[in-house]
Design an enzyme around this catalytic site. Sequence first.
Site, PDB file in Angstrom:
ATOM      1  N   GLN A  35       0.807  -1.226   0.000  1.00 42.46           N
ATOM      2  CA  GLN A  35       0.000   0.000   0.000  1.00 42.46           C
ATOM      3  C   GLN A  35       0.843   1.279   0.000  1.00 42.46           C
ATOM      4  O   GLN A  35       0.426   2.300  -0.542  1.00 42.46           O
ATOM      5  CB  GLN A  35      -0.945  -0.001   1.195  1.00 42.46           C
ATOM      6  CG  GLN A  35      -0.243   0.061   2.543  1.00 42.46           C
ATOM      7  CD  GLN A  35      -1.207   0.023   3.720  1.00 42.46           C
ATOM      8  OE1 GLN A  35      -2.415  -0.051   3.538  1.00 42.46           O
ATOM      9  NE2 GLN A  35      -0.679   0.064   4.929  1.00 42.46           N
ATOM     10  N   ARG A 108      16.472  -1.549  11.613  1.00 39.71           N
ATOM     11  CA  ARG A 108      15.334  -2.153  10.930  1.00 39.71           C
ATOM     12  C   ARG A 108      15.349  -1.851   9.422  1.00 39.71           C
ATOM     13  O   ARG A 108      15.023  -2.708   8.596  1.00 39.71           O
ATOM     14  CB  ARG A 108      14.062  -1.575  11.567  1.00 39.71           C
ATOM     15  CG  ARG A 108      12.844  -2.345  11.338  1.00 39.71           C
ATOM     16  CD  ARG A 108      11.666  -1.629  11.994  1.00 39.71           C
ATOM     17  NE  ARG A 108      10.489  -2.357  11.657  1.00 39.71           N
ATOM     18  CZ  ARG A 108       9.978  -3.349  12.370  1.00 39.71           C
ATOM     19  NH1 ARG A 108      10.512  -3.675  13.511  1.00 39.71           N
ATOM     20  NH2 ARG A 108       8.931  -3.997  11.963  1.00 39.71           N
ATOM     21  N   TYR A 213      20.514  -1.242  22.769  1.00 42.28           N
ATOM     22  CA  TYR A 213      21.611  -1.941  22.082  1.00 42.28           C
ATOM     23  C   TYR A 213      22.147  -1.128  20.905  1.00 42.28           C
ATOM     24  O   TYR A 213      21.491  -0.202  20.433  1.00 42.28           O
ATOM     25  CB  TYR A 213      21.201  -3.352  21.637  1.00 42.28           C
ATOM     26  CG  TYR A 213      19.959  -3.518  20.775  1.00 42.28           C
ATOM     27  CD1 TYR A 213      19.995  -3.356  19.394  1.00 42.28           C
ATOM     28  CD2 TYR A 213      18.746  -3.916  21.353  1.00 42.28           C
ATOM     29  CE1 TYR A 213      18.866  -3.578  18.607  1.00 42.28           C
ATOM     30  CE2 TYR A 213      17.608  -4.131  20.575  1.00 42.28           C
ATOM     31  CZ  TYR A 213      17.675  -3.958  19.200  1.00 42.28           C
ATOM     32  OH  TYR A 213      16.564  -4.178  18.424  1.00 42.28           O
ATOM     33  N   ASP A 292       2.600 -11.229  11.039  1.00 42.17           N
ATOM     34  CA  ASP A 292       1.726 -10.530  11.996  1.00 42.17           C
ATOM     35  C   ASP A 292       0.255 -10.613  11.602  1.00 42.17           C
ATOM     36  O   ASP A 292      -0.621 -10.415  12.438  1.00 42.17           O
ATOM     37  CB  ASP A 292       2.117  -9.049  12.090  1.00 42.17           C
ATOM     38  CG  ASP A 292       3.219  -8.800  13.105  1.00 42.17           C
ATOM     39  OD1 ASP A 292       3.831  -9.783  13.566  1.00 42.17           O
ATOM     40  OD2 ASP A 292       3.482  -7.623  13.423  1.00 42.17           O
TER      41      ASP A 292
END
Length: 376
Positions: A35, A108, A213, A292
């Site tokens: 999307q 990420r 971290y 998910d």
Amino acid sequence: MARPLTVAIVGAGMGGLATAAALRRVGIDVTVYEQAAQFARLGAGIQIGCNAMKVLRGLGLESRLRGQSFYPRSWNNRDWRTGEVKFDMIFGETAEQKFGAPYLLAHRGDLHAALASAVPDECIKLNHRLVGLDETGCGVRLSFANGAVAVADAVVGADGVHSVVRDLLFGVSPVNFTGRIAYRTTYPATLLGGERIDDCTKWWGEDRHIVIYYVKPDRSEIYFVTSQPEPDFRIESWSAKGDVRELRTAFAGFDRQVETVLAACPDVHKWAIVDRDSLEHWVDRNVTLLGDACHPMTPYMAQGAAMAIEDAAVLSRCLDGVGRDELANAFRRFEASRKDRTVRVQQTSRANTWLKERTDTDWVYAYDAWNVPLAA
Ligand SMILES: Cc1cc2nc3c(=O)[nH]c(=O)nc-3n(C[C@H](O)[C@H](O)[C@H](O)COP(=O)(O)OP(=O)(O)OC[C@H]3O[C@@H](n4cnc5c(N)ncnc54)[C@H](O)[C@@H]3O)c2cc1C
């Protein structure tokens, strides 16, 4: 020669991209519909467990990720005030040998870009928000908000915790707001003014915690993520900002390392933590959910993306060599092969006790999605 299977994947997140790369390995013709108009580099870290790294190795991404990520000696767990070590989960070479792959701490955006690099650009259609699905005699028809229509032999809904594919298959059901929020951000480690912090530590407080971290091999960038009660905050958006002063107050009295990291933090994002109970079904004929979309979880084991990435490898094994008329069975086999494990991880994650004391971690990190026996 018979034409290859065509699979439409909805969502180009970690799960959708890993699935596209894994299905291409077994000769399936994939198209990913996303999307968003473009991929954004979000300011967050991600722990890549040894179990996920085994899958990523099979997708040809290990050396790229080793080159871009931090290789921690351990995931330490300490008391918020006294600093007492509750359980030091040793990673580094010992765990790499034991579990068969490294444990890495990444930005990420680096993991997402690595996965995107494993899928040719022409297989990814941005600006395609799925709004409808129909099973027809000659495949599954997908309709998008931009007016486009596509048909594929099968569909994988990798469209995240608010999955439209799930809503279309099984009806709309609300997520479970846990009443807790996460503050998180990444920033240059130079802002710490030379103060050294642990490689990776979860600081356990009474009703809250913070995990800190590094996300770069040279310790040049750090990341933290918190969890604390705030029952009325219900926004899950990468653009929602938090107030750094409120965050510092919420963690006042924590160890000096925490104070140092929060004092140096320029700004922060705020995110409501949600999960769901396990779904009864993931599959309806030639459509399956993945990641998910079917097993969202709290972030407390750092395993949500890892589960989506494992799903990708197992799904590719279930679809390897199957014909069009065997797709529904292959999807059911995928669900049966993955359900128990993902439910166990969802439940363990929800309890938020992972590594709080000596913990058996073998069942999580030793899992090898390329070789684990599949359900009958
Ligand atoms: C604070 C926090 C920290 C975390 N830390 C870790 C960690 O350290 N390690 C780890 O393994 N996991 C971690 N996770 C979990 C991890 O982020 C998720 O499990 C993972 O992103 C799930 O991937 P996914 O592909 O299933 O879904 P998503 O990443 O949500 O991707 C879904 C994609 O589908 C697209 N989409 C949605 N609807 C549509 C539609 N209708 N049409 C087309 N496209 C659509 C979305 O735009 C998105 O790109 C963390 C999560 C949180 C909240």
